[in-house]
Design an enzyme around this catalytic site. Sequence first.
Site, PDB file in Angstrom:
ATOM      1  N   LYS A  76      11.973  20.324 -28.930  1.00 16.33           N
ATOM      2  CA  LYS A  76      11.875  21.412 -29.910  1.00 16.33           C
ATOM      3  C   LYS A  76      10.957  20.948 -31.037  1.00 16.33           C
ATOM      4  O   LYS A  76      11.043  19.784 -31.462  1.00 16.33           O
ATOM      5  CB  LYS A  76      13.278  21.733 -30.440  1.00 16.33           C
ATOM      6  N   SER A 151      17.730  29.471 -32.291  1.00 17.42           N
ATOM      7  CA  SER A 151      16.346  29.229 -32.596  1.00 17.42           C
ATOM      8  C   SER A 151      15.627  28.361 -31.564  1.00 17.42           C
ATOM      9  O   SER A 151      14.399  28.285 -31.606  1.00 17.42           O
ATOM     10  CB  SER A 151      16.242  28.561 -33.969  1.00 17.42           C
ATOM     11  N   SER A 175      22.121  27.430 -32.195  1.00 18.85           N
ATOM     12  CA  SER A 175      20.755  27.472 -31.653  1.00 18.85           C
ATOM     13  C   SER A 175      20.507  26.708 -30.363  1.00 18.85           C
ATOM     14  O   SER A 175      19.423  26.819 -29.789  1.00 18.85           O
ATOM     15  CB  SER A 175      19.768  26.984 -32.701  1.00 18.85           C
TER      16      SER A 175
END
Length: 483
Positions: A76, A151, A175
């Site tokens: 990420k 997210s 997330s």
Amino acid sequence: MHQLTLAEIARGLADKKFSSEELTKVLLARIAQLDPQLNSFISLTEDLALTQAKAADARRANGESGALLGAPIAHKDLFCTQGIRTSCGSKMLDNFKAPYDATVVAKLAAAGAVTLGKTNMDEFAMGSANESSYYGAVKNPWNLEHVPGGSSGGSAAAVAARLLPAATGTDTGGSIRQPAALTNLTGLKPTYGRVSRWGMIAYASSLDQGGPMARTAEDCAILLQGMAGFDSNDSTSIDEPVPDYSASLNGSLQGLRIGVPKEYFSAGLDPRIADLVMASVEELKKLGAVIKEISLPNMQHAIPAYYVIAPAEASSNLSRFDGVRFGYRCEDPKNLEDLYKRSRGEGFGAEVQRRIMVGAYALSAGYYDAYYLKAQKIRRLIKNDFMAAFNEVDIILGPTTPNPAWKLGAKNSDPVAAYLEDVYTITANLAGLPGLSMPAGFVDGLPVGVQLLAPYFQEGRLLNVAHQYQLNTDWHTRTPTGF
Ligand code: GLN
């Protein structure tokens, strides 16, 4: 080759069926071909990947082994990577190259993992749909008109579309688990303090936690093994030995006490998801689990408390992005104040600005007691509810999300509608508990996740239950059409 899980890749590499370099080339070609539909990557790191893959092959040729040695992954884009852009999905950090690797990045690289790139995400990890990214929305491979969740939506979409077997994510209010649920993956948020936050760009520091996203619990065990452990660079890292997560996968579920909170089945839950949750309960009963109804009486206060605490911490954490020390600076500032105002006004997107304002307001002298202090008290009550529940049961089970993935843009005009999607996930962050989401069926062709929560440091128990469930179901093996 792209269908292989981390566990299968480790066996294939050990048996010399293919090399890490071959596999890496196949996946990089697949990303080039298919990712334009999904937008799941912000940066690709082809050269680094090929260098790491060759190094992993050489280590194996020298007799080394290890489940992650030569395994392709992605991070990420809020894990700092030395010399490679770390954008956090924001214009603010579009030009930011970290001078060091996050602990998670360094640990996985040392274990021999091969980094294919940095994945798309909601700006500063604020969101549930991956639509707030400066680099554009991510699409859900199960239906390109729908969001992948957020997210960590880039990691989720990429792994679900078989662009790579696993990726890192972070979870402040859901997330990892929510995008895992919405894309048919298994995702694990560890106990707060289990995985180092050093080099993970902070959103809400008392809630943030990195963890693995993969297709199976078995693979989450492998990736978590490489991520977890004490780090003296992170003052909230906990000095507890890391168990062998893969070794815990095959424990029997005979007599396992599963608690199902009655508050989970309220009006906001799609009844078709409720049915799939109860079907997963039946499946676990067949494996020997016993089910008990429990209560988490303060659950209804979790969303308001979270949406005070998280923005409050964010307003403090994001004050460092001021156009002077990091990131974006506006053109031709008239004076210092203009520089601050326009750099922050132009560098941050709408959702980030909204959260900074809410947080600064909640922390301001006149409102601190009414909002922030109150939210912290609710946080304690929520933790106490869990402590009481875990006196009676070993695992808590419920839906991960109240709805399946929604259409792109559907909740853009109403941020609160998106906040409500976090109702089942944020309590684990408020309490610091580990939680896992696993695939449990489909509604209108879109994946549905079931969430399991466990007491502190019982990641092994979560992985054990999910693995046993996956040995007896095939939801997690389903592949989205076109990928
Ligand atoms: N959707 C939640 C939020 O927007 C959670 C995000 C996260 O876990 N990073 O804050």
